[in-house]
Design a protein around this motif. Structure first.
Motif, PDB file in Angstrom:
ATOM      1  N   LEU A 221       0.876  -1.110  -0.158  1.00  0.00           N
ATOM      2  CA  LEU A 221       0.405  -0.176  -0.014  1.00  0.00           C
ATOM      3  C   LEU A 221       0.694   1.049   0.157  1.00  0.00           C
ATOM      4  CD1 LEU A 221      -2.645  -1.136   2.925  1.00  0.00           C
ATOM      5  CD2 LEU A 221      -2.762  -1.286  -0.023  1.00  0.00           C
ATOM      6  N   ASP A 222       0.805   2.395  -1.000  1.00  0.00           N
ATOM      7  CA  ASP A 222       1.120   3.316  -0.553  1.00  0.00           C
ATOM      8  C   ASP A 222       0.342   4.495   0.457  1.00  0.00           C
ATOM      9  OD1 ASP A 222       2.814   2.637  -2.670  1.00  0.00           O
ATOM     10  OD2 ASP A 222       1.926   3.420  -4.321  1.00  0.00           O
ATOM     11  N   VAL A 223       0.898   4.272   1.345  1.00  0.00           N
ATOM     12  CA  VAL A 223       0.693   5.850   2.331  1.00  0.00           C
ATOM     13  C   VAL A 223       1.372   6.985   2.467  1.00  0.00           C
ATOM     14  CG1 VAL A 223       0.084   5.679   4.916  1.00  0.00           C
ATOM     15  CG2 VAL A 223      -0.353   3.452   3.768  1.00  0.00           C
ATOM     16  N   THR A 224       0.573   7.808   2.829  1.00  0.00           N
ATOM     17  CA  THR A 224       0.086   9.369   2.618  1.00  0.00           C
ATOM     18  C   THR A 224      -0.022   9.871   3.728  1.00  0.00           C
ATOM     19  OG1 THR A 224       0.884   9.926  -0.139  1.00  0.00           O
ATOM     20  CG2 THR A 224       0.408  11.924   2.028  1.00  0.00           C
ATOM     21  N   LYS A 225       1.152  10.119   4.735  1.00  0.00           N
ATOM     22  CA  LYS A 225       0.775  11.045   6.694  1.00  0.00           C
ATOM     23  C   LYS A 225       1.201  12.472   6.056  1.00  0.00           C
ATOM     24  CE  LYS A 225       2.398  10.614  11.352  1.00  0.00           C
ATOM     25  NZ  LYS A 225       3.678   9.971  12.145  1.00  0.00           N
ATOM     26  N   THR A 226      -0.478  13.008   6.620  1.00  0.00           N
ATOM     27  CA  THR A 226      -0.434  14.476   6.571  1.00  0.00           C
ATOM     28  C   THR A 226      -0.355  15.124   8.733  1.00  0.00           C
ATOM     29  OG1 THR A 226      -2.403  14.270   6.439  1.00  0.00           O
ATOM     30  CG2 THR A 226      -1.356  14.435   4.118  1.00  0.00           C
ATOM     31  N   LYS A 227      -0.417  15.926   8.488  1.00  0.00           N
ATOM     32  CA  LYS A 227      -0.726  16.452   9.335  1.00  0.00           C
ATOM     33  C   LYS A 227      -0.832  18.434   9.492  1.00  0.00           C
ATOM     34  CE  LYS A 227       1.234  17.691  14.454  1.00  0.00           C
ATOM     35  NZ  LYS A 227       2.080  17.207  15.178  1.00  0.00           N
ATOM     36  N   GLY A 228      -2.266  18.142  10.067  1.00  0.00           N
ATOM     37  CA  GLY A 228      -2.494  19.850   9.434  1.00  0.00           C
ATOM     38  C   GLY A 228      -2.331  19.981   8.357  1.00  0.00           C
ATOM     39  N   GLY A 229      -3.306  18.856   7.519  1.00  0.00           N
ATOM     40  CA  GLY A 229      -2.594  19.391   5.798  1.00  0.00           C
ATOM     41  C   GLY A 229      -1.986  19.157   5.009  1.00  0.00           C
ATOM     42  N   ALA A 230      -0.367  19.057   6.311  1.00  0.00           N
ATOM     43  CA  ALA A 230       0.664  19.681   5.256  1.00  0.00           C
ATOM     44  C   ALA A 230       1.443  18.008   5.448  1.00  0.00           C
ATOM     45  CB  ALA A 230       1.814  19.895   6.144  1.00  0.00           C
ATOM     46  N   THR A 231       2.039  17.119   4.090  1.00  0.00           N
ATOM     47  CA  THR A 231       2.614  15.977   4.155  1.00  0.00           C
ATOM     48  C   THR A 231       4.121  15.887   5.459  1.00  0.00           C
ATOM     49  OG1 THR A 231       1.817  15.782   2.072  1.00  0.00           O
ATOM     50  CG2 THR A 231       3.653  14.773   2.927  1.00  0.00           C
ATOM     51  N   VAL A 232       3.895  14.697   5.721  1.00  0.00           N
ATOM     52  CA  VAL A 232       4.890  14.631   6.812  1.00  0.00           C
ATOM     53  C   VAL A 232       5.807  13.979   5.902  1.00  0.00           C
ATOM     54  CG1 VAL A 232       5.335  13.751   8.835  1.00  0.00           C
ATOM     55  CG2 VAL A 232       3.341  15.032   8.721  1.00  0.00           C
ATOM     56  N   LYS A 233       5.308  12.591   5.847  1.00  0.00           N
ATOM     57  CA  LYS A 233       6.031  11.647   4.881  1.00  0.00           C
ATOM     58  C   LYS A 233       5.085  10.617   3.734  1.00  0.00           C
ATOM     59  CE  LYS A 233       7.415   7.852   7.283  1.00  0.00           C
ATOM     60  NZ  LYS A 233       7.529   7.799   8.937  1.00  0.00           N
ATOM     61  N   THR A 234       6.084  10.400   3.067  1.00  0.00           N
ATOM     62  CA  THR A 234       4.525   8.494   2.159  1.00  0.00           C
ATOM     63  C   THR A 234       5.839   7.610   2.202  1.00  0.00           C
ATOM     64  OG1 THR A 234       6.408  10.035  -0.096  1.00  0.00           O
ATOM     65  CG2 THR A 234       4.178  10.866   0.372  1.00  0.00           C
ATOM     66  N   PHE A 235       4.830   6.408   2.214  1.00  0.00           N
ATOM     67  CA  PHE A 235       5.918   5.301   2.358  1.00  0.00           C
ATOM     68  C   PHE A 235       4.943   3.989   2.151  1.00  0.00           C
ATOM     69  CE2 PHE A 235       3.781   6.336   6.389  1.00  0.00           C
ATOM     70  CZ  PHE A 235       2.790   5.370   7.120  1.00  0.00           C
ATOM     71  N   GLN A 236       6.042   3.448   1.931  1.00  0.00           N
ATOM     72  CA  GLN A 236       4.485   1.886   1.263  1.00  0.00           C
ATOM     73  C   GLN A 236       4.461   1.026   2.416  1.00  0.00           C
ATOM     74  OE1 GLN A 236       6.041   0.352  -2.191  1.00  0.00           O
ATOM     75  NE2 GLN A 236       5.081   0.705  -3.426  1.00  0.00           N
ATOM     76  N   VAL A 237       3.356   0.228   2.750  1.00  0.00           N
ATOM     77  CA  VAL A 237       2.786  -0.811   3.979  1.00  0.00           C
ATOM     78  C   VAL A 237       3.283  -2.182   3.206  1.00  0.00           C
ATOM     79  CG1 VAL A 237       1.929  -1.863   5.484  1.00  0.00           C
ATOM     80  CG2 VAL A 237       2.259   1.092   5.668  1.00  0.00           C
TER      81      VAL A 237
END
Length: 252
Positions: A221-237
């Motif tokens: 899975l491609d996962v994008t983590k955001t905080k307050g609407g801003a991208t924190v990191k992208t990674f795969q699970v």
């Protein structure tokens, strides 16, 4: 988390015995609408609510509440295999009925999803490959599964539905990604990835199935983590075969 809530001995016996129904013999291709209707009647009975175009179905929730749901079929998906055709059908309860008290739900009452994989041979005969007619998701009688996307999960033909379920408790949002796929004659949710955690309301995860890589095994899975609407990191699970699930890495 496996949930085998198939209601009634009939559904289980049909699965084990390979219950077969015959589509129109003279049809050049499978009569998908007829098969879907037959599956719905077989799994949810003959109490069809014509006013709301769904099947009334009695179910006792994991909380022990006796509830009535009105089950409606989603868009069926046909997959060609080496030997025959495989028809995927899901059912979701109607959550938008407001003129019938049978379909009123409390906050702790989940929505209901049914999932079915039906094999169709060259003669148009069909039999269940996998089924689970009562999987609980969400709250307030809303499963989120009515918005499910059909996704391919491996080069070996694994497939299922991706959707988001959850609820709001005293202003706090809790939502999870669900990936429902066939497993050992039933269907299970193989995602343990949240969209929004109770403990981090300003953090959101966005998930999609990665482009098909070469080789065997479940797609990551491609996962994008955001905080307050801003991208924190992208990674795969990657899929964890021991947990039989997609699980966020420690620290995420």
């Amino acid at each position: 988390m496996e949930k085998y809530a198939i209601t009634g001995a009939l559904a289980f016996s049909l699965l084990m015995a390979g219950h077969v129904a015959v589509a129109r013999a003279d049809a050049p291709s499978p009569d998908v609408n007829a098969i879907v209707k037959a599956v719905m009647e077989d799994q949810y009975g003959t109490q069809y609510d014509s006013k709301h175009a769904c099947w009334a179905f009695a179910h006792t929730s994991e909380q022990g509440n006796a509830l009535t749901y009105c089950m409606s079929a989603g868009k069926p998906q046909m997959v060609d295999t080496a030997k025959d055709k495989l028809l995927y059908v899901y059912a979701a309860n109607r959550y938008d009925i407001h003129d019938d008290d049978r379909y009123n739900y409390g906050h702790v009452d989940p929505g209901l999803m049914g999932a079915f994989a039906v094999r169709i041979d060259a003669k148009g005969q069909w039999t269940y490959q996998s089924l689970n007619n009562a999987m609980e998701f969400g709250s307030n009688g809303y499963c989120g599964c009515n918005k499910a996307d059909f996704v391919t999960l491996s080069q070996q033909g694994d497939a299922g539905w991706l959707f988001i379920s959850g609820g709001v408790w005293q202003g706090t949002v809790v939502a999870d990604y669900n990936i429902v796929m066939a497993h050992k004659g039933g269907f299970v949710d193989v995602s343990k990835i949240p969209q929004v955690k109770e403990s981090a309301q300003d953090v959101e995860y966005n998930v999609k199935v990665a482009s098909a890589p070469a080789g065997s095994g479940m797609f990551p899975l491609d996962v994008t983590k955001t905080k307050g609407g801003a991208t924190v990191k992208t990674f795969q699970v990657k899929f964890d075969p021991k947990a039989f699930a997609y699980v966020l890495p420690a620290g995420d």
